[in-house]
Design a protein around this motif. Structure first.
Motif, PDB file in Angstrom:
ATOM      1  N   SER A  13       0.856  -1.196   0.000  1.00 54.40           N
ATOM      2  CA  SER A  13       0.000   0.000   0.000  1.00 54.40           C
ATOM      3  C   SER A  13       0.888   1.240   0.000  1.00 54.40           C
ATOM      4  CB  SER A  13      -0.886   0.026   1.245  1.00 54.40           C
ATOM      5  OG  SER A  13      -0.107   0.354   2.382  1.00 54.40           O
ATOM      6  N   SER A  18       3.995   7.197  -5.196  1.00 54.62           N
ATOM      7  CA  SER A  18       2.707   7.853  -5.440  1.00 54.62           C
ATOM      8  C   SER A  18       1.988   7.229  -6.645  1.00 54.62           C
ATOM      9  CB  SER A  18       2.958   9.342  -5.669  1.00 54.62           C
ATOM     10  OG  SER A  18       1.834   9.961  -6.234  1.00 54.62           O
ATOM     11  N   LYS A  31      -1.605   5.286  -6.687  1.00 58.11           N
ATOM     12  CA  LYS A  31      -2.736   5.701  -7.519  1.00 58.11           C
ATOM     13  C   LYS A  31      -3.189   4.575  -8.436  1.00 58.11           C
ATOM     14  CE  LYS A  31      -1.824  10.586  -7.138  1.00 58.11           C
ATOM     15  NZ  LYS A  31      -0.967  11.653  -7.639  1.00 58.11           N
ATOM     16  N   GLU A  77      -5.629   3.968  -4.597  1.00 61.08           N
ATOM     17  CA  GLU A  77      -5.580   4.611  -3.278  1.00 61.08           C
ATOM     18  C   GLU A  77      -5.462   6.139  -3.434  1.00 61.08           C
ATOM     19  OE1 GLU A  77      -2.354   2.948  -0.943  1.00 61.08           O
ATOM     20  OE2 GLU A  77      -2.323   1.207  -2.256  1.00 61.08           O
ATOM     21  N   THR A  78      -5.827   6.876  -2.367  1.00 60.03           N
ATOM     22  CA  THR A  78      -5.473   8.296  -2.354  1.00 60.03           C
ATOM     23  C   THR A  78      -4.069   8.394  -1.771  1.00 60.03           C
ATOM     24  OG1 THR A  78      -6.426   8.576  -0.174  1.00 60.03           O
ATOM     25  CG2 THR A  78      -7.826   9.151  -2.051  1.00 60.03           C
ATOM     26  N   PHE A  79      -3.342   9.391  -2.250  1.00 62.48           N
ATOM     27  CA  PHE A  79      -1.970   9.561  -1.777  1.00 62.48           C
ATOM     28  C   PHE A  79      -1.694  11.063  -1.740  1.00 62.48           C
ATOM     29  CE2 PHE A  79       2.673   9.445  -1.888  1.00 62.48           C
ATOM     30  CZ  PHE A  79       2.942   8.373  -1.039  1.00 62.48           C
ATOM     31  N   PRO A  80      -0.975  11.552  -0.704  1.00 63.96           N
ATOM     32  CA  PRO A  80      -0.717  12.994  -0.629  1.00 63.96           C
ATOM     33  C   PRO A  80       0.099  13.465  -1.826  1.00 63.96           C
ATOM     34  CG  PRO A  80       0.568  11.786   1.021  1.00 63.96           C
ATOM     35  CD  PRO A  80      -0.373  10.809   0.404  1.00 63.96           C
ATOM     36  N   ASP A  81       0.030  14.771  -2.132  1.00 62.57           N
ATOM     37  CA  ASP A  81       0.823  15.261  -3.258  1.00 62.57           C
ATOM     38  C   ASP A  81       2.315  15.206  -2.921  1.00 62.57           C
ATOM     39  OD1 ASP A  81       0.140  17.692  -1.568  1.00 62.57           O
ATOM     40  OD2 ASP A  81       1.662  18.507  -2.908  1.00 62.57           O
ATOM     41  N   ALA A 103      -4.173  13.025   3.638  1.00 60.23           N
ATOM     42  CA  ALA A 103      -4.293  12.896   2.174  1.00 60.23           C
ATOM     43  C   ALA A 103      -5.758  12.787   1.750  1.00 60.23           C
ATOM     44  CB  ALA A 103      -3.522  11.681   1.703  1.00 60.23           C
TER      45      ALA A 103
END
Lengths: 184, 184
Positions: A82, A134, A138, A142-146, A184
């Protein structure tokens, strides 16, 4: 002073660079860095000192150039299933490697050079690793911080602590990653 | 090598230190740092080179010692009426000063020294400023993020960007402060 990128492999210039880099690595392995001089490197590399001065300008730029090569990541970030697990594993390894004796010396060499080009390259290597993590997150949906957020909130605090005299322990690193992920 | 703190003011040791520091500052103002040598500093300060070697070990440690003195804040953070406004004003000034030419040189000198003592001192100065802002905010009855959080999320990203080749612009600095404040 500009060290040329994308040298033709096997060309004269590339061979000089490889030979000089190798001489520096061997000398640094064998003696105290304060004792290493350009004439010594030149003798070991089989080139003239003026070749080195012409190409790198001074010893500090040459040391920075060698250090940044050694800081180039030699593997993709581990796939731990993950985005959060990937970033945890990556950050822990990054903190460990950079706070080690050789890690600190390489960072010091990169930052001591007057020209900032090598420091940028070093930051870019790190950024690329975060981008891989990242993109993988994606692709899994999943969401992922910038990426900038990860650089500011995970990479920067680790590096700041290493440079300014602290060792970021594993718990602290985990905490930084958890914080950026929860937002995130 | 350990530079003594808390020298007896006016004692022989304190006078040597003041004279040597002054010589370094004057030489750095007048010439390229790569040309400055210990014998040159000694001559200007009216001491023997061996006095300098004995006390500071090498040129890099001496330069770091001088740089950290110059990085010592000479004022309290401005009181702008609230913790957030104080931190905004402080962070903007910090980013500006540290990314200036002289700021970068001082940071480089501090980090280039082998002994990490000066780098810690430099970090401690910054921390003290954040503590002043935090105490003031609490005295006003405001909530304020913990000092470690501010170091990690505001100070570290600013310093990382400066060191690794970026200039943190005012908007970015504002954004960092807003983010840490909104989480307090």
């Amino acid at each position: 002073m500009a060290v040329k990128e994308n040298l033709r492999p096997g060309g004269r210039s590339a061979r000089v660079q490889a030979s000089v880099h190798k001489a520096v690595r061997e000398l640094l392995a064998a003696m105290n860095r304060a004792e290493v001089t350009i004439p010594m490197i030149a003798a070991k590399a089989g080139v003239t000192p003026s070749t080195i001065y012409r190409r790198w300008g001074d010893l500090q730029e040459l040391l920075a150039d060698v250090a940044v090569e050694r800081l180039r990541p030699d593997m993709q970030p581990v796939d731990a299933g993950s985005g959060e697990a990937d970033l945890q594993a990556w950050a822990e390894q990054y903190a460990e490697e950079m706070s080690s004796g050789p890690g600190r010396e390489m960072i010091r060499d990169v930052l001591a050079a007057q020209a900032g080009a090598n420091a940028c390259k070093c930051c870019e290597y790190t950024r690329q690793q975060i981008i891989v993590i990242s993109d993988r997150a994606k692709a899994r949906g999943e969401t992922f911080p910038d990426v900038d957020g990860v650089m500011d909130q995970v990479v920067a605090p680790i590096m700041y602590r290493i440079l300014f005299g602290d060792v970021p322990d594993a718990a602290r690193v985990r905490d930084l990653v958890e914080r950026v992920m929860s937002r995130a």
